[in-house]
Design an enzyme around this catalytic site. Structure first.
Site, PDB file in Angstrom:
ATOM      1  N   SER A  29     -21.125  32.505  12.359  1.00  0.00           N
ATOM      2  CA  SER A  29     -21.573  32.486  10.957  1.00  0.00           C
ATOM      3  C   SER A  29     -23.022  32.041  10.847  1.00  0.00           C
ATOM      4  CB  SER A  29     -20.731  31.483  10.158  1.00  0.00           C
ATOM      5  OG  SER A  29     -19.384  31.841  10.197  1.00  0.00           O
ATOM      6  N   HIS A  60     -21.057  37.616   7.658  1.00  0.00           N
ATOM      7  CA  HIS A  60     -20.754  38.466   8.806  1.00  0.00           C
ATOM      8  C   HIS A  60     -21.058  39.922   8.460  1.00  0.00           C
ATOM      9  CE1 HIS A  60     -18.672  35.551  11.420  1.00  0.00           C
ATOM     10  NE2 HIS A  60     -18.307  34.982  10.293  1.00  0.00           N
ATOM     11  N   HIS A  82     -11.335  35.909  12.648  1.00  0.00           N
ATOM     12  CA  HIS A  82     -10.765  34.563  12.697  1.00  0.00           C
ATOM     13  C   HIS A  82      -9.261  34.616  12.457  1.00  0.00           C
ATOM     14  CE1 HIS A  82     -14.984  34.183  11.371  1.00  0.00           C
ATOM     15  NE2 HIS A  82     -14.997  33.089  12.096  1.00  0.00           N
ATOM     16  N   TYR A  84      -7.658  32.516  10.656  1.00  0.00           N
ATOM     17  CA  TYR A  84      -7.349  32.194   9.253  1.00  0.00           C
ATOM     18  C   TYR A  84      -7.432  33.413   8.335  1.00  0.00           C
ATOM     19  CZ  TYR A  84     -12.444  31.953   8.669  1.00  0.00           C
ATOM     20  OH  TYR A  84     -13.782  32.240   8.677  1.00  0.00           O
ATOM     21  N   GLU A  85      -8.028  34.491   8.826  1.00  0.00           N
ATOM     22  CA  GLU A  85      -8.077  35.711   8.005  1.00  0.00           C
ATOM     23  C   GLU A  85      -6.739  36.435   8.032  1.00  0.00           C
ATOM     24  OE1 GLU A  85     -12.010  37.987   8.361  1.00  0.00           O
ATOM     25  OE2 GLU A  85     -11.999  36.718  10.135  1.00  0.00           O
ATOM     26  N   ALA A 112     -20.643  28.328  14.312  1.00  0.00           N
ATOM     27  CA  ALA A 112     -21.046  27.201  13.470  1.00  0.00           C
ATOM     28  C   ALA A 112     -19.852  26.253  13.470  1.00  0.00           C
ATOM     29  CB  ALA A 112     -21.331  27.694  12.064  1.00  0.00           C
ATOM     30  N   MET A 210     -13.400  26.864  13.841  1.00  0.00           N
ATOM     31  CA  MET A 210     -12.275  27.769  13.597  1.00  0.00           C
ATOM     32  C   MET A 210     -12.355  29.074  14.406  1.00  0.00           C
ATOM     33  SD  MET A 210     -12.270  27.352   9.450  1.00  0.00           S
ATOM     34  CE  MET A 210     -12.587  25.755   8.683  1.00  0.00           C
ATOM     35  N   SER A 211     -13.090  29.057  15.507  1.00  0.00           N
ATOM     36  CA  SER A 211     -13.269  30.317  16.255  1.00  0.00           C
ATOM     37  C   SER A 211     -13.437  30.040  17.741  1.00  0.00           C
ATOM     38  CB  SER A 211     -14.503  31.051  15.720  1.00  0.00           C
ATOM     39  OG  SER A 211     -15.676  30.330  16.033  1.00  0.00           O
ATOM     40  N   ASN A 234     -22.603  20.668  10.130  1.00  0.00           N
ATOM     41  CA  ASN A 234     -22.244  19.528   9.277  1.00  0.00           C
ATOM     42  C   ASN A 234     -21.521  18.519  10.149  1.00  0.00           C
ATOM     43  OD1 ASN A 234     -20.107  21.880   9.009  1.00  0.00           O
ATOM     44  ND2 ASN A 234     -18.985  19.952   8.832  1.00  0.00           N
ATOM     45  N   HIS A 246     -18.855  26.212   2.466  1.00  0.00           N
ATOM     46  CA  HIS A 246     -19.269  27.294   3.363  1.00  0.00           C
ATOM     47  C   HIS A 246     -20.755  27.607   3.156  1.00  0.00           C
ATOM     48  CE1 HIS A 246     -18.744  30.523   6.152  1.00  0.00           C
ATOM     49  NE2 HIS A 246     -19.030  31.466   5.275  1.00  0.00           N
TER      50      HIS A 246
HETATM   51  N1  HPA Z   1     -14.727  22.179  10.563  1.00  0.00           N
HETATM   52  C1  HPA Z   1     -14.251  23.366  10.971  1.00  0.00           C
HETATM   53  N2  HPA Z   1     -14.994  24.453  11.054  1.00  0.00           N
HETATM   54  C2  HPA Z   1     -16.288  24.351  10.710  1.00  0.00           C
HETATM   55  C3  HPA Z   1     -16.852  23.155  10.272  1.00  0.00           C
HETATM   56  C4  HPA Z   1     -16.024  21.998  10.189  1.00  0.00           C
HETATM   57  O1  HPA Z   1     -16.449  20.891   9.807  1.00  0.00           O
HETATM   58  N3  HPA Z   1     -18.165  23.411  10.008  1.00  0.00           N
HETATM   59  C5  HPA Z   1     -18.369  24.727  10.302  1.00  0.00           C
HETATM   60  N4  HPA Z   1     -17.240  25.299  10.733  1.00  0.00           N
END
Ligand code: HPA
Length: 276
Positions: A29, A60, A82, A84-85, A112, A210-211, A234, A246
């Protein structure tokens, strides 16, 4: 994984492009700018490729970009899939099987993610040294086709130590600071709770996202050399004083993109001979 389906997609792609790259990069991302560094591009939308899934996450572009960086042939996945999709693990790793059939030998996976290690700060780049799969699922579950890889693949060195060293050497010569650490996969789509992050920290995770883990697992199974580069966008829940969004993830990834592209460009241009 269906061998014929993978072959069909690979053969279709070979008719669309003359490129036969040995290296692929999965762009996370906000990190898609790397394709701007590529010359003489052949761009192929996922939607056209037989069997490829299509994603709907902001940030994306969803296309394969073939071209050269510093004269070296590469193929970039601009946009990934992903869990989660709602994709199955098999669907979301299908492109990695296809890239291997195309002759790709090495995979750079990027993402990310959230920082757990308190020595990290948003904007940091982290070389992935290992991962923890907290998903309770694995892309290799199901019948195994030995034409792809072994039933019980070894995962003692998913992220190639020679490539981690190469990336560190490149970072040093480009004066780009890099961290190193363990990436924990969380399913998403919600961000983690503070208690989950405290638990992951005890388990040894330096970052959470998440990837990446499904693709890296499949690439290793297929016999590829894997390098993982994470952008800390973050600090993770409970460590960060602010709530996640996001938009924030994309903004920090975009702000880090120049350093990220510079590092990946250097890594590619000076790619080591891994057969030596
Ligand atoms: N957690 C999970 N996935 C993420 C995060 C996070 O803090 N930041 C960017 N992708």
């Amino acid at each position: 994984m269906n061998y014929e389906g993978v072959r069909e997609a690979a053969e279709w792609l070979m008719q669309q492009t003359m490129y036969r790259p040995a290296i692929a990069v999965v762009l996370g991302s906000g990190l898609g700018d790397l394709v701007n560094e590529m010359d003489e591009k052949d761009v192929i939308p996922y939607a056209q490729i037989p069997g490829f899934p299509v994603s709907d996450v902001a940030g994306h572009a969803d296309q394969l970009v073939f071209g050269t960086i510093g004269g070296r042939e590469v193929v970039a996945m601009q946009g990934r899939f992903h869990y989660y999709e709602g994709f199955t693990m098999k669907q979301l790793t299908f492109p990695i099987f296809v890239l291997r059939q195309l002759g790709v030998k090495s995979l750079i996976v990027t993402n990310a993610c959230g920082g757990i290690n308190e020595n990290f700060a948003p904007g940091d780049l982290m070389l992935i040294t290992d991962h923890i799969n907290l998903l309770g699922n694995n892309p290799l579950i199901g019948p195994n086709d030995e034409r792809f890889g072994p039933r019980f693949p070894d995962m003692s060195e998913v992220y190639d130590r020679r490539l981690v060293k190469h990336a560190k050497d490149m970072a040093r010569s480009l004066s780009i600071e890099v961290k190193e650490g363990v990436y924990a996969l969380f399913p998403g789509p919600c961000y983690e709770t503070a208690a989950e992050i405290r638990a992951y920290k005890i388990l040894g995770a330096d970052a959470v996202g998440m990837s990446t883990v499904p693709e890296a697992t499949v690439a290793k199974y297929l016999g590829m050399n894997v390098l993982g580069i994470a952008c800390i966008t973050n600090m993770a829940t409970g460590i960060s004083k602010t709530k996640h969004s996001h938009a924030e993830v994309l903004a920090i990834a975009n702000a880090s993109s120049k350093r990220f592209c510079c590092l990946v460009g250097g890594i590619l241009k000076n790619w080591p001979d891994l057969n030596a």
